[in-house]
Design a protein around this motif. Structure first.
Motif, PDB file in Angstrom:
ATOM      1  N   THR A 122     -16.168  -4.991  -1.055  1.00 13.82           N
ATOM      2  CA  THR A 122     -16.743  -4.188   0.021  1.00 13.82           C
ATOM      3  C   THR A 122     -17.683  -3.090  -0.469  1.00 13.82           C
ATOM      4  OG1 THR A 122     -14.721  -4.560   1.295  1.00 13.82           O
ATOM      5  CG2 THR A 122     -16.188  -2.814   2.075  1.00 13.82           C
ATOM      6  N   TRP A 123     -17.247  -2.296  -1.408  1.00 16.55           N
ATOM      7  CA  TRP A 123     -18.017  -1.121  -1.814  1.00 16.55           C
ATOM      8  C   TRP A 123     -18.901  -1.348  -3.035  1.00 16.55           C
ATOM      9  CZ3 TRP A 123     -14.300   3.741  -1.496  1.00 16.55           C
ATOM     10  CH2 TRP A 123     -14.129   4.082  -0.143  1.00 16.55           C
ATOM     11  N   LYS A 124     -18.354  -1.963  -4.035  1.00 16.35           N
ATOM     12  CA  LYS A 124     -19.031  -2.179  -5.337  1.00 16.35           C
ATOM     13  C   LYS A 124     -19.116  -0.923  -6.196  1.00 16.35           C
ATOM     14  CE  LYS A 124     -20.123  -6.482  -4.241  1.00 16.35           C
ATOM     15  NZ  LYS A 124     -19.670  -6.593  -2.852  1.00 16.35           N
ATOM     16  N   LYS A 125     -18.902   0.263  -5.606  1.00 15.81           N
ATOM     17  CA  LYS A 125     -18.929   1.498  -6.395  1.00 15.81           C
ATOM     18  C   LYS A 125     -18.021   2.548  -5.744  1.00 15.81           C
ATOM     19  CE  LYS A 125     -22.970   3.757  -4.251  1.00 15.81           C
ATOM     20  NZ  LYS A 125     -22.475   5.107  -3.976  1.00 15.81           N
ATOM     21  N   VAL A 126     -17.562   3.490  -6.568  1.00 16.16           N
ATOM     22  CA  VAL A 126     -16.726   4.597  -6.100  1.00 16.16           C
ATOM     23  C   VAL A 126     -17.359   5.899  -6.565  1.00 16.16           C
ATOM     24  CG1 VAL A 126     -14.463   5.711  -6.226  1.00 16.16           C
ATOM     25  CG2 VAL A 126     -14.615   3.214  -6.154  1.00 16.16           C
ATOM     26  N   ASP A 127     -17.608   6.795  -5.640  1.00 15.59           N
ATOM     27  CA  ASP A 127     -18.223   8.079  -5.985  1.00 15.59           C
ATOM     28  C   ASP A 127     -17.185   9.160  -6.277  1.00 15.59           C
ATOM     29  OD1 ASP A 127     -21.087   7.391  -5.486  1.00 15.59           O
ATOM     30  OD2 ASP A 127     -20.315   7.002  -3.473  1.00 15.59           O
TER      31      ASP A 127
END
Length: 225
Positions: A68-73
């Motif tokens: 879903t996201w591919k990245k986490v901030d």
């Protein structure tokens, strides 16, 4: 808009944080064993029913991020398990259970998120004044407070290990906040801050604190306990 993971969102500070980030337009992944209706109904919040002590549950997080996201901030380790009991009466299993949530859960979830963190990402661990060396300690909290000390050191080590990648790791060691957990630890005590007020502070620090700090432990406490 940032992708933000928060643990311990069923009540208290984590619950308020999830709503605050969602209201500001960010995407939130709320992790807790129970999910309040207000989070389930929020279009900016995705909820996963997770027991942080179970590695198989944490695999759901990896699957969500990858698909879903591919990245986490931002990753906020807010969840915590509490045990109020004299040390001599604590079983080995009870002690281990506290560490499974408060230490191993933090380590395992961080490990899952590492491939999706990037330059500018912020990993924020919510610890306790009870985990600060030299702070006032309270009888009956041996398992809880020692576990909170462990994640402080873990965060300092990870900040060093990942500094070249631009990923910041910081800790907020909280004092008394009027939550259900505080009442479990100190029945009848009234804290000067409520969960929403502390969430306001953490909200801003999670978004901006990594510009000024890395590998730091900030004591956020106006009273003891």
């Amino acid at each position: 808009m940032k992708n933000i993971i928060i643990t311990g969102t069923s009540r208290g500070i984590g619950y308020e944080l999830a709503l605050e980030f969602a209201a500001a337009g960010h995407q939130v992944l709320a992790l807790s064993r129970k999910q309040p209706q207000a989070l389930l109904e929020n279009e900016n919040i995705s909820c996963l029913s997770i027991d942080l002590s179970l590695e198989e549950d944490l695999e759901k997080v990896q699957q969500f991020i990858a698909s879903t996201w591919k990245k986490v901030d931002i990753l906020i380790h807010n969840a915590g398990a509490l045990l109020l009991k004299p040390f001599g009466e604590i079983s080995a299993q009870e002690f281990e259970n506290i560490y499974k949530v408060n230490v191993f859960g933090v380590a395992n979830l961080t490990r899952i998120c590492i491939p999706y963190l990037q330059k500018g990402s912020h990993v924020l661990t919510i610890s306790s004044m009870g985990g600060i060396q030299g702070s006032m300690k309270f009888a009956g909290l041996a398992a809880y407070s020692s576990s909170k000390g462990a994640v402080i050191t873990l965060s300092e080590l990870l900040a060093e290990e990942y500094k070249e990648k631009g990923i910041a790791f910081n800790v907020l060691a909280l004092g008394a906040v009027q939550t259900e957990m505080l009442q479990e630890a100190f029945p009848g005590y009234e804290a000067p801050l409520n969960a929403k007020e502390m969430a306001d502070y953490i909200f801003d620090f999670a978004l901006n604190g990594n510009k000024y700090f890395n590998g730091k432990v900030l004591q956020v406490s106006s009273t003891t306990p």
